[in-house]
Scaffold this active site. Structure first.
Site, PDB file in Angstrom:
ATOM      1  N   LYS A 116      48.003  37.878  39.138  1.00  0.00           N
ATOM      2  CA  LYS A 116      49.305  37.961  39.829  1.00  0.00           C
ATOM      3  C   LYS A 116      50.459  38.254  38.878  1.00  0.00           C
ATOM      4  CE  LYS A 116      48.607  35.632  44.203  1.00  0.00           C
ATOM      5  NZ  LYS A 116      47.219  35.073  44.104  1.00  0.00           N
ATOM      6  N   SER A 169      39.335  37.905  39.320  1.00  0.00           N
ATOM      7  CA  SER A 169      40.803  37.903  39.423  1.00  0.00           C
ATOM      8  C   SER A 169      41.472  36.685  38.804  1.00  0.00           C
ATOM      9  CB  SER A 169      41.213  38.032  40.892  1.00  0.00           C
ATOM     10  OG  SER A 169      40.569  37.055  41.678  1.00  0.00           O
ATOM     11  N   GLU A 205      58.389  33.614  48.764  1.00  0.00           N
ATOM     12  CA  GLU A 205      57.708  32.502  49.413  1.00  0.00           C
ATOM     13  C   GLU A 205      56.390  32.301  48.682  1.00  0.00           C
ATOM     14  OE1 GLU A 205      57.675  35.613  50.581  1.00  0.00           O
ATOM     15  OE2 GLU A 205      55.502  35.878  50.319  1.00  0.00           O
TER      16      GLU A 205
HETATM   17  C1  LIG Z   1      46.219  35.257  45.037  1.00  0.00           C
HETATM   18  C2  LIG Z   1      44.877  35.468  44.470  1.00  0.00           C
HETATM   19  C3  LIG Z   1      43.973  36.398  45.024  1.00  0.00           C
HETATM   20  C4  LIG Z   1      44.259  37.176  46.275  1.00  0.00           C
HETATM   21  O1  LIG Z   1      45.323  38.033  46.213  1.00  0.00           O
HETATM   22  P1  LIG Z   1      45.184  39.628  46.241  1.00  0.00           P
HETATM   23  O2  LIG Z   1      46.577  40.079  46.495  1.00  0.00           O
HETATM   24  O3  LIG Z   1      44.238  39.987  47.356  1.00  0.00           O
HETATM   25  O4  LIG Z   1      44.662  40.055  44.938  1.00  0.00           O
HETATM   26  C5  LIG Z   1      42.756  36.600  44.396  1.00  0.00           C
HETATM   27  N1  LIG Z   1      42.414  35.912  43.299  1.00  0.00           N
HETATM   28  C6  LIG Z   1      43.235  34.995  42.732  1.00  0.00           C
HETATM   29  C7  LIG Z   1      42.783  34.288  41.504  1.00  0.00           C
HETATM   30  C8  LIG Z   1      44.494  34.746  43.298  1.00  0.00           C
HETATM   31  O5  LIG Z   1      45.302  33.829  42.739  1.00  0.00           O
END
Ligand SMILES: *Cc1c(COP(=O)(O)O)cnc(C)c1O
Length: 409
Positions: A98, A385, A120
């Protein structure tokens, strides 16, 4: 479809990816010029050498980029199918992808001469990343959060406050994410002269779906070059989890013009019925939400459904408009992964590789494991992610430490 020029041509000037997007007509009249200002500013600075080199420096020195690509040799061997590779966004500063778009949005705020950024947050992940960017750039930061989420996400609330952000409690209606979005938009209308709204995924009104994609493109761009350098080839397949769709669109964008199969892993939660999952691409229908048209989980009367996933970051009724378009074009396939499959992947990566993944990312990994079982040769590259530190207490309480889990492979 010719994908060699796809990124330059999408979205169109009105913010559309085919029939989907954040067109002006979905915004209240007062907000239209505000988003137009952001669009104009972004279109100018995204070609500015100064902006680009500053963002590159921040990524290198502050975020710790590039993040590595890692070959899961032990996990792949246990499964006995094709090879699994990970793009390690969990090693990005603050532990997830993010921050890639929050630093871009913060730098844009600086260039626009804004003093404050607002947003938000639901589970608090976006709030923490944005509060980090605000601290870095010396901007004020207001994060709107439902009263119920504030109570549930205490550690992230503490982090935001520690970073100097103001957490504004929203106590009307369901006291959750939807009300927080409304409250943040209301505040934005009153203060847009010195404030900019920073959306947490590749969605919302134009230019956010495009801008967030462009800021997240770094994931796919790095991963493609790193994988090629490691192996001499491209992977057969790439997978990423899809909540709002930011890490996935960043990953996919770099491979659109390659002979690589792309998969989005959607949360099936507890089941296929409306309210049991958050798989908006699989079970959603066309609709408008939060200023954009896409696939949305709603009942036959257009009433927004509840969204559920064990991974709070995937728990959203909509999905970024570009995903709906890539789905209709057939360029990306969207597959569902249940809570239990995600937890199984969570335990396996922890035990076999020494990496504790976020529950969101565990969805991408679970799909990679399924793909590996079905394909004897080749490889799949999954976007990890984020890291799972935030999830270990919850998982331990509900599923133990993995000893009981069937390690069948
Ligand atoms: C917020 C989040 C996501 C999902 O958000 P996307 O906008 O779909 O990428 C995925 N993995 C993690 C670790 C997150 O914090």
């Amino acid at each position: 479809m010719d994908f060699s020029t796809y990124l330059q041509k999408h979205p169109d000037n009105n913010g559309y990816f085919g029939p989907y997007g954040g067109g002006k007509e979905y915004l209240p009249a007062e907000l239209q010029p505000i988003f137009e200002e952001i669009d104009e500013a972004y279109r100018t600075i995204c070609h500015s050498a100064k902006f680009i080199s500053e963002l590159r420096r921040i990524r290198r020195e502050f975020q710790g980029r590039p993040t590595p690509v890692y070959h899961c040799e032990r996990l792949s061997q246990k499964i006995g199918g094709c090879q699994i590779y990970l793009k390690r966004e969990d090693l990005n500063h603050t532990g997830a992808h993010k921050l890639n778009h929050c630093m871009g949005e913060g730098l844009l705020a600086k260039y626009l001469g804004k003093k404050k950024i607002i947003a938000e947050t639901g589970a608090g992940q976006h709030g923490v990343a944005l509060a980090t960017a605000a601290a870095y750039f010396g901007l004020e930061c207001d994060i709107y959060m439902g009263e119920i989420d504030i109570a549930k996400q205490a550690p992230n609330v503490t982090r935001m406050k520690m970073l100097g952000a103001r957490v504004v409690s929203v106590s009307h209606g369901q006291k959750m994410l939807k009300e927080a979005v409304d409250a943040a938009f209301e505040a934005y209308l009153k203060s847009y002269k010195d404030t900019i709204y920073c959306i947490g995924s590749a969605l919302g009104p134009h230019p956010f779906p495009m801008m967030v994609r462009d800021f997240q493109y770094v994931i796919g761009e790095e991963a493609r070059a790193q994988y090629k350098e490691m192996t001499g080839f491209l992977p057969e397949a790439v997978v990423a989890c899809v909540g709002g769709g930011s890490n996935s669109i960043g990953m996919f964008s770099a491979f659109l013009n390659d002979p690589v199969d792309l998969y989005g892993a959607e949360p099936l939660g507890r089941g296929t019925k409306l309210g049991e999952n958050a798989a908006s691409m699989t079970y959603g229908t066309d609709g408008v939400l939060h200023g954009f048209k896409s696939k949305i989980l709603q009942d036959e009367n257009g009433q927004l459904a509840e969204a559920y996933s064990i991974a709070s970051g995937l728990d959203y009724q909509g999905v970024g408009p570009e995903h709906a378009y890539l789905h209709d074009l057939g360029r990306v396939k969207y597959e569902t992964v249940s809570d239990l499959e995600a937890v199984d992947a969570f335990f396996k990566l922890s035990r076999y590789e020494g990496i504790i993944p976020a529950l969101e990312s565990s969805h991408a990994l679970a799909y990679a494991m399924r793909y590996a079982r079905e394909h004897r040769t080749g490889s799949i590259l999954a976007c990890l992610s984020g890291r799972g530190d935030k999830d270990v207490d919850y998982v331990a309480e509900h599923y133990g430490y993995g000893d009981e889990f069937a390690f069948k492979d």
